[in-house]
Design an enzyme around this catalytic site. Structure first.
Site, PDB file in Angstrom:
ATOM      1  N   GLY A  48      66.040  39.153  25.754  1.00  0.00           N
ATOM      2  CA  GLY A  48      67.470  38.909  25.924  1.00  0.00           C
ATOM      3  C   GLY A  48      68.385  40.068  25.608  1.00  0.00           C
ATOM      4  N   ASP A 107      71.186  32.240  16.506  1.00  0.00           N
ATOM      5  CA  ASP A 107      71.474  30.804  16.567  1.00  0.00           C
ATOM      6  C   ASP A 107      71.106  30.198  15.201  1.00  0.00           C
ATOM      7  OD1 ASP A 107      71.770  28.187  17.418  1.00  0.00           O
ATOM      8  OD2 ASP A 107      70.115  28.197  18.810  1.00  0.00           O
ATOM      9  N   LEU A 112      65.808  36.109  13.239  1.00  0.00           N
ATOM     10  CA  LEU A 112      66.321  37.198  12.400  1.00  0.00           C
ATOM     11  C   LEU A 112      65.607  37.242  11.057  1.00  0.00           C
ATOM     12  CD1 LEU A 112      68.268  39.347  11.372  1.00  0.00           C
ATOM     13  CD2 LEU A 112      69.976  37.572  11.050  1.00  0.00           C
ATOM     14  N   ARG A 169      69.929  36.348  33.722  1.00  0.00           N
ATOM     15  CA  ARG A 169      70.019  37.498  32.809  1.00  0.00           C
ATOM     16  C   ARG A 169      70.868  38.631  33.387  1.00  0.00           C
ATOM     17  NH1 ARG A 169      66.155  36.773  28.728  1.00  0.00           N
ATOM     18  NH2 ARG A 169      64.202  35.810  29.359  1.00  0.00           N
TER      19      ARG A 169
HETATM   20  P1  5GP Z   1      67.350  31.707  16.500  1.00  0.00           P
HETATM   21  O1  5GP Z   1      66.002  32.119  15.996  1.00  0.00           O
HETATM   22  O2  5GP Z   1      68.478  32.470  15.834  1.00  0.00           O
HETATM   23  O3  5GP Z   1      67.566  30.234  16.453  1.00  0.00           O
HETATM   24  O4  5GP Z   1      67.389  31.987  18.038  1.00  0.00           O
HETATM   25  C1  5GP Z   1      67.376  33.210  18.559  1.00  0.00           C
HETATM   26  C2  5GP Z   1      66.962  33.152  20.013  1.00  0.00           C
HETATM   27  O5  5GP Z   1      67.223  31.871  20.614  1.00  0.00           O
HETATM   28  C3  5GP Z   1      67.743  34.141  20.798  1.00  0.00           C
HETATM   29  O6  5GP Z   1      67.151  35.411  20.792  1.00  0.00           O
HETATM   30  C4  5GP Z   1      67.763  33.517  22.178  1.00  0.00           C
HETATM   31  O7  5GP Z   1      66.614  33.903  22.883  1.00  0.00           O
HETATM   32  C5  5GP Z   1      67.695  32.032  21.930  1.00  0.00           C
HETATM   33  N1  5GP Z   1      69.016  31.387  22.052  1.00  0.00           N
HETATM   34  C6  5GP Z   1      69.777  30.851  21.082  1.00  0.00           C
HETATM   35  N2  5GP Z   1      70.916  30.335  21.567  1.00  0.00           N
HETATM   36  C7  5GP Z   1      70.886  30.562  22.901  1.00  0.00           C
HETATM   37  C8  5GP Z   1      71.815  30.287  23.964  1.00  0.00           C
HETATM   38  O8  5GP Z   1      72.913  29.721  23.816  1.00  0.00           O
HETATM   39  N3  5GP Z   1      71.432  30.703  25.207  1.00  0.00           N
HETATM   40  C9  5GP Z   1      70.251  31.335  25.453  1.00  0.00           C
HETATM   41  N4  5GP Z   1      69.999  31.705  26.707  1.00  0.00           N
HETATM   42  N5  5GP Z   1      69.363  31.610  24.472  1.00  0.00           N
HETATM   43  C10 5GP Z   1      69.685  31.235  23.210  1.00  0.00           C
END
Ligand code: 5GP
Length: 178
Positions: A48, A107, A112, A169
């Site tokens: 991403g 998210d 992270l 993308r």
């Molecule tokens: P986390 O581990 O912080 O929950 O999620 C990180 C990953 O979730 C991001 O790198 C991304 O790939 C995906 N992600 C989280 N929210 C979104 C969103 O609103 N749209 C998309 N396309 N991917 C998301």
């Protein structure tokens, strides 16, 4: 209202390409000040972050080393996962270096958190993160990303590197689910 259709979902314009570029210039300036004269590794998280990272590094003046990392993410769904794994690791050491992770979106923060631990365990001196988008309402940890482009609600977004089921993308702006 500008909308895009991706598979079964309709999205509307949320952050324009001009707003994105303006904010990236500000973030790069912050990093340029903080890391002036330091050895820094910039580490975009695939897939991403490829679009954000490519615009972002062009504005850096700190001559970074650029490597890439890939961790497992969403699959084709719309919800986040608590399980992260390194799928493509670093080709050169980070021991003794200052690392700046570059993410498209944070998210829940599990990705992270996982990366911070992974990079510290292989000897990075410091680990900070720049993320274009941050969803504070979903974030599960105490230490948020150090540099954030936009804080947004927890709605699903696409474009500018972010996909819905691997599509969207290439869009230059960011769109949110209607
Ligand atoms: P986390 O581990 O912080 O929950 O999620 C990180 C990953 O979730 C991001 O790198 C991304 O790939 C995906 N992600 C989280 N929210 C979104 C969103 O609103 N749209 C998309 N396309 N991917 C998301």
């Amino acid at each position: 209202m500008e909308t895009v259709q991706i598979k079964d979902k309709t999205f509307k314009l949320y952050i324009s390409k001009e707003q994105i570029q303006e904010r990236i210039a500000e973030l790069a300036n912050e990093l340029n000040r903080t890391y002036e004269g330091k050895e820094v590794i910039v580490l975009p998280v695939l897939n991403g972050a490829f679009m954000f990272a490519s615009d972002f590094v062009r504005k850096l003046r700190v001559e970074p080393e650029i490597q890439f990392v890939k961790v497992s993410t969403y699959g084709d769904g719309l919800t986040s996962s608590e399980h992260a794994n390194v799928l493509l690791g670093l080709n050169k050491g980070v021991a003794g270096k200052e690392v700046v992770i570059v993410e498209d979106i944070v998210d829940t923060g599990y990705t992270l958190q996982f990366l911070r631990q992974y990079l510290s365990s292989i000897g990075a001196t410091s680990v900070k993160m720049v993320t274009l988008l941050f969803k504070p309402d979903n974030y599960q940890f105490d230490n948020p990303p150090e540099y954030k482009g936009f804080s947004i609600p927890s709605d699903f977004v696409v474009g500018y590197g972010l996909d819905y089921a691997q599509k969207g993308r290439e869009l230059e702006s960011i769109y949110t689910l209607i």
